[in-house]
Design a protein around this motif. Sequence first.
Motif, short mmCIF file in Angstrom:
data_model
loop_
_atom_site.label_atom_id
_atom_site.label_comp_id
_atom_site.label_asym_id
_atom_site.label_seq_id
_atom_site.Cartn_x
_atom_site.Cartn_y
_atom_site.Cartn_z
N LYS A 1 49.78 39.88 31.07
CA LYS A 1 50.19 38.46 31.01
C LYS A 1 49.63 37.81 29.74
O LYS A 1 49.51 38.47 28.71
N HIS B 1 60.26 38.91 35.92
CA HIS B 1 58.99 38.61 36.60
C HIS B 1 59.08 37.21 37.23
O HIS B 1 59.68 36.30 36.66
N GLU C 1 58.02 42.61 43.93
CA GLU C 1 56.84 41.78 43.83
C GLU C 1 57.03 40.50 44.65
O GLU C 1 57.61 39.52 44.15
N ALA D 1 52.45 37.15 47.00
CA ALA D 1 51.35 38.13 46.89
C ALA D 1 50.83 38.25 45.47
O ALA D 1 49.85 38.95 45.24
N ILE D 2 51.47 37.56 44.53
CA ILE D 2 51.07 37.73 43.12
C ILE D 2 49.90 36.83 42.78
O ILE D 2 49.99 35.60 42.88
N GLY D 3 48.80 37.44 42.42
CA GLY D 3 47.62 36.70 41.99
C GLY D 3 46.95 35.92 43.10
O GLY D 3 46.09 35.07 42.84
N GLY E 1 54.30 45.38 43.53
CA GLY E 1 53.36 44.52 42.78
C GLY E 1 52.97 43.32 43.61
O GLY E 1 53.81 42.72 44.30
N GLY E 2 51.71 42.98 43.56
CA GLY E 2 51.21 41.82 44.31
C GLY E 2 49.83 42.14 44.83
O GLY E 2 49.67 42.78 45.87
N SER E 3 48.81 41.75 44.01
CA SER E 3 47.41 41.94 44.40
C SER E 3 47.08 43.41 44.70
O SER E 3 46.34 43.69 45.64
N LEU F 1 52.95 47.76 39.95
CA LEU F 1 52.92 46.87 38.80
C LEU F 1 51.73 45.94 39.07
O LEU F 1 51.72 45.20 40.06
N VAL F 2 50.75 46.02 38.20
CA VAL F 2 49.45 45.40 38.48
C VAL F 2 49.18 44.28 37.48
O VAL F 2 49.28 44.49 36.27
N GLY F 3 48.83 43.10 37.98
CA GLY F 3 48.49 41.98 37.10
C GLY F 3 46.99 41.90 36.91
O GLY F 3 46.40 42.61 36.10
N GLY F 4 46.35 41.05 37.70
CA GLY F 4 44.92 40.74 37.55
C GLY F 4 44.04 41.97 37.42
O GLY F 4 43.17 42.05 36.53
C1 PEP Z 1 52.11 40.65 38.57
O1 PEP Z 1 51.97 39.60 37.99
O2 PEP Z 1 53.03 41.41 38.27
C2 PEP Z 1 51.15 40.96 39.62
C3 PEP Z 1 51.49 41.84 40.51
O3 PEP Z 1 49.97 40.27 39.61
P1 PEP Z 1 48.67 40.54 40.55
O4 PEP Z 1 48.44 42.01 40.54
O5 PEP Z 1 47.57 39.78 39.88
O6 PEP Z 1 49.03 40.02 41.89
#
Ligand code: PEP
Length: 250
Positions: free
Chosen positions: A11, A94, A166, A170-172, A210-212, A231-234
């Motif tokens: 990001k 996204h 995603e 659940a995202i972030g 994707g989502g935490s 798919l991983v954010g944080g």
């Molecule tokens: C994302 O933004 O694609 C995501 C999955 O974020 P997080 O892992 O932080 O929830």
Amino acid sequence: MRREFIAGNWKMNTVTKEAAALAAAVVKAAEGVSHRVLIAPPYTALHAVLPVISGTNVELGAQNASCELAGAHTGEISVTMLADLGVTVVILGHSERRQIYFETDELINKKIHTVLAAGLEVIFCVGETLDEREAGRAVAVVEEQLKNGLVGVDASQLSRLTLAYEPVWAIGTGKTATPDDADEIHAAARKTVATMYNSELAENLVVQYGGSVKPDNVRELMAKPNIDGALVGGASLSADSFGPIVRFNS
Ligand code: PEP
């Protein structure tokens, strides 16, 4: 046989020095793994990250791209520019692009066409909001986003597309869909692709969740039959957390 695929979306984080150091740590974590590993730094760090991952098994992704190829589009970045910097995969659709920057299914579809026509790969994100889930519409929303996003996409191009489910809630947030819930949506998405194309293409489609995603839930998620990656954010912003995710099966 689907090849598992772990991707980190950084990001709007990291300046060049931080990006190069994080990329080097990911390269180390990914040494010897047989599945795909990708990092998607911000545009401004792509140039610094490319030499770090060159010749390794870590792939370079971008977080977005313009649907246009060149010209008077102030602030936009084209697929040609991304390819020039070594990018091979572009994340599109996204939820942050959909919700904060009002990207529509129609625009995302245009972008998917532009990226695929340029010979690059797409990670195509879909997912429902909390309201939609609570209204029992999760599958319907994902199906609609999927159908609209893939309008006009040829079967021959589908091998260069990864789907990322995603759920927006659940995202972030630290909330993760249960592995069973995620698997159910992945199975439904696969069914939709079978209807739109054929069962072989659906069976071969790589679907990330994707989502935490964190080191302590990745194994359970990846154990599900329809979850082929993350798919991983944080958690992709630190080698301490992304390393174990990358090495989920070792
Ligand atoms: C994302 O933004 O694609 C995501 C999955 O974020 P997080 O892992 O932080 O929830």
